[in-house]
Design a protein around this motif. Structure first.
Motif, PDB file in Angstrom:
ATOM      1  N   PHE A 109      41.541  37.360  41.321  1.00  0.00           N
ATOM      2  CA  PHE A 109      42.970  37.838  41.344  1.00  0.00           C
ATOM      3  C   PHE A 109      41.839  39.595  41.774  1.00  0.00           C
ATOM      4  O   PHE A 109      42.629  39.872  42.872  1.00  0.00           O
ATOM      5  CB  PHE A 109      43.660  38.408  39.708  1.00  0.00           C
ATOM      6  CG  PHE A 109      44.643  39.554  39.283  1.00  0.00           C
ATOM      7  CD1 PHE A 109      45.413  38.714  39.673  1.00  0.00           C
ATOM      8  CD2 PHE A 109      44.827  41.058  39.746  1.00  0.00           C
ATOM      9  CE1 PHE A 109      47.026  39.627  39.994  1.00  0.00           C
ATOM     10  CE2 PHE A 109      45.131  41.961  39.716  1.00  0.00           C
ATOM     11  CZ  PHE A 109      46.681  40.900  40.056  1.00  0.00           C
ATOM     12  N   GLY A 110      41.400  39.963  41.539  1.00  0.00           N
ATOM     13  CA  GLY A 110      40.684  41.068  41.803  1.00  0.00           C
ATOM     14  C   GLY A 110      40.689  40.976  43.544  1.00  0.00           C
ATOM     15  O   GLY A 110      41.005  41.701  44.564  1.00  0.00           O
ATOM     16  N   LYS A 112      41.651  39.001  45.612  1.00  0.00           N
ATOM     17  CA  LYS A 112      43.014  37.733  46.426  1.00  0.00           C
ATOM     18  C   LYS A 112      43.780  39.993  46.617  1.00  0.00           C
ATOM     19  O   LYS A 112      44.411  40.097  47.872  1.00  0.00           O
ATOM     20  CB  LYS A 112      43.902  37.930  44.911  1.00  0.00           C
ATOM     21  CG  LYS A 112      44.357  37.082  46.238  1.00  0.00           C
ATOM     22  CD  LYS A 112      46.129  35.410  44.824  1.00  0.00           C
ATOM     23  CE  LYS A 112      46.366  35.081  45.262  1.00  0.00           C
ATOM     24  NZ  LYS A 112      47.447  34.301  44.516  1.00  0.00           N
ATOM     25  N   ASN A 161      35.056  40.652  40.958  1.00  0.00           N
ATOM     26  CA  ASN A 161      35.720  42.040  41.483  1.00  0.00           C
ATOM     27  C   ASN A 161      34.018  43.298  42.032  1.00  0.00           C
ATOM     28  O   ASN A 161      34.757  44.615  42.741  1.00  0.00           O
ATOM     29  CB  ASN A 161      36.049  42.712  40.718  1.00  0.00           C
ATOM     30  CG  ASN A 161      37.523  43.379  42.162  1.00  0.00           C
ATOM     31  OD1 ASN A 161      37.786  42.572  42.587  1.00  0.00           O
ATOM     32  ND2 ASN A 161      38.376  44.239  41.371  1.00  0.00           N
TER      33      ASN A 161
END
Lengths: 261, 265
Positions: A109-110, A112, A161
């Motif tokens: 997620f990070g 992305k 991240n």
């Protein structure tokens, strides 16, 4: 003191100066943090230990940028903190995974949202998924995983991240004793392999002694620094060594004394 | 075990058997009612009805065959339903996410919400006239408030901790919306889509009874007016069947899109 001097020579990774926090609620003002002064070195494993419900999480949230700091200051590598700093990552007590994303989706997620290309972020996410021992679970949703596994995902998500500082807010508080012990070992292994500055909040003395380079004992509401221990025991720590037990005894006496008041 | 796996377990076979028995018993009671009570004077027997049902596929009733009537109703529903769903989701998200939008829209919405879709029929006819647009409007009003309510509920129940998590990971405001608010609202949107679909299907029938000369709603009314009750029965069977198919299609879609949510597993 010699130690004081060596800290001043390099810029601390995180510096908290006179940090205080008061919440305004209907019943009046609640002061949860009281003039915290603290320097945290690069790659240090710092444990914030306190038995109370007060202040520790707020302190982490302030470093993460989730709570404002009106009184006092936070600086990261010498620069004052403003909002969310990409150098800071966090692992949450509730795991706080995105339930609609798979393990892979959560971990990547990070990168992305920061616009890292798919091939690159997948490779990286896979590396951290493997590192936390979740190989084969990439396409599982959090609702299919156990509590310990969810927290592994949370750790991988924070690491993926590329933060320099990882905040861990009682990450194993909801786990059973056996899983908790395994996760503590795991966290230490990961930290040994991928050195980062870790600020770890707990109310478990053994956990603190097992993981910490330095333990900061916080007093109860409002939280202020009561005492500081530098733990020089060899890693991985032997939880039944005489030194370990002695420190455990000392810290619990300290905390119990305070609670008795 | 070395035995090949049967596609049905003992339990599910029993359930199926009881289901079939239930239907047979229902048809039997229907048949008896037609033979021995006043019910038979106005109502066709099951056999007559089933025969008429299959005949209707080839023989037109009014201007169209049964399938065309169903297709016409279906098209109307899908147009009105699609419009109300899109509008409902947009307004619902807006109201759930922005306190100002909520403050502005909610009072008006509260007055409109309890008005059933069919209550708009007279106004719609006066306003738009008799025609397809009127029917679309009535269906739209039938499903709209449910879509808004459910979507708004979802957006308001947003887990703010997850928003914080996303921000710490570097998400920007517009990404928060598309990556957190929207996906976490999807199960609520599906609840809205389910209930709104059934009210839309009800609304099309009511609208057709009053303003149309074709469609499943017209069929059941015409059956009554012309004394051909079997046409009414045919219409009702098709309405039930189409409603069932639509609802299960939607449930399948939900299962696919919300694999993560515990509710749909």
């Amino acid at each position: 003191m010699v130690r004081e001097k060596s800290i001043n020579q390099e810029t601390p990774m995180v510096r908290l100066e006179n940090l205080s926090k008061t919440f305004h609620v209907d019943e009046g003002d609640v002061r949860v943090l009281d003039s915290i002064n603290l320097d945290i070195k690069k790659n240090e494993f710092l444990v914030l230990f306190g038995a109370g419900q007060c202040g520790k999480t707020t302190l982490l949230k302030m470093i993460a940028g989730l709570e404002s700091s009106k009184s006092g200051s936070i600086s990261i590598e010498g620069k004052p903190l403003k909002g969310f700093d990409p150098k800071v990552g966090m692992v949450y007590q509730t795991t706080a995974l995105f339930p609609w994303l798979t393990v892979m989706g959560n971990v990547e997620f990070g990168p992305k949202v920061r616009g890292v290309s798919k091939a690159e972020r997948r490779k990286k996410a896979q590396y951290y998924i493997d590192l936390v021992g979740l190989n084969g679970f990439e396409n599982h949703f959090p609702s299919m995983l156990s509590g310990g596994m969810c927290q592994r995902v949370g750790i991988a998500r924070a690491y993926c991240n590329d933060p320099q500082i990882i905040l861990m807010d009682e990450p194993f508080g909801h786990l059973d004793a056996q899983t908790r012990y395994m996760m503590e070992e795991e966290v230490e292994k990961i930290w040994a392999k991928e050195k980062r500055t870790v600020i770890f909040v707990t109310n478990n003395i053994e956990e603190a002694l097992y993981l910490a380079d330095r333990i900061i004992i916080l007093s109860e509401c409002p939280a202020s620094i009561q005492k500081e221990y530098t733990i020089d025991l060899q890693r991985p720590r032997n939880m039944v060594s005489s030194e370990f037990l002695r420190l455990r005894e000392e810290i619990s006496t300290l905390v119990e004394l305070r609670e008795g008041v | 075990m070395t035995m090949p796996k049967l596609s049905m377990t003992k339990d599910s076979r029993e359930t199926l058997l009881y289901g079939i028995l239930g239907i047979i018993a229902f048809l039997f009671v229907w048949q008896l009612a037609c033979m021995y009570t006043n019910f038979g004077k106005i109502f066709p027997t099951p056999l007559v009805s089933i025969r008429a049902f299959f005949l209707a596929f080839v023989q037109p009733i009014g201007r169209y065959t049964l399938l065309s009537h169903i297709a016409i109703s279906l098209r109307r529903v899908l147009v009105g339903y699609a419009l109300s769903s899109v509008a409902g989701v947009i307004i619902g998200l807006l109201m759930g996410y922005s306190k100002m939008a909520y403050a502005i829209i909610y009072p008006i919405f509260c007055i409109i919400r309890p008005i059933p879709g069919i209550a708009w029929i007279p106004l719609a006819i006066l306003w738009i006239g008799i025609g397809e647009s009127t029917i679309y409007f009535i269906i739209f009003m039938g499903g709209f408030s449910q879509m808004v309510m459910n979507t708004m509920d979802g957006a308001q129940n947003l887990d703010t901790e997850l928003v914080g998590v996303a921000k710490v990971l570097g998400a920007q405001e517009n990404q928060i919306f598309s990556k957190i608010v929207l996906p976490s609202t999807i199960p609520y949107i599906f609840t809205g889509l389910q209930t709104s679909l059934s009210t839309s299907w009800m609304a099309v029938l009511a609208a057709e009874m009053i303003t149309a000369r074709e469609g499943a709603g017209w069929l059941i009314l015409a059956g009554m007016q012309t004394g051909r009750i079997e046409n009414n029965v045919i219409g009702m069977i098709s309405i039930g069947a189409v409603g069932l198919v639509l609802a299960s299609l939607l449930r399948n879609l939900e299962r696919r899109l919300c694999r993560w949510s515990v509710r749909s597993r």
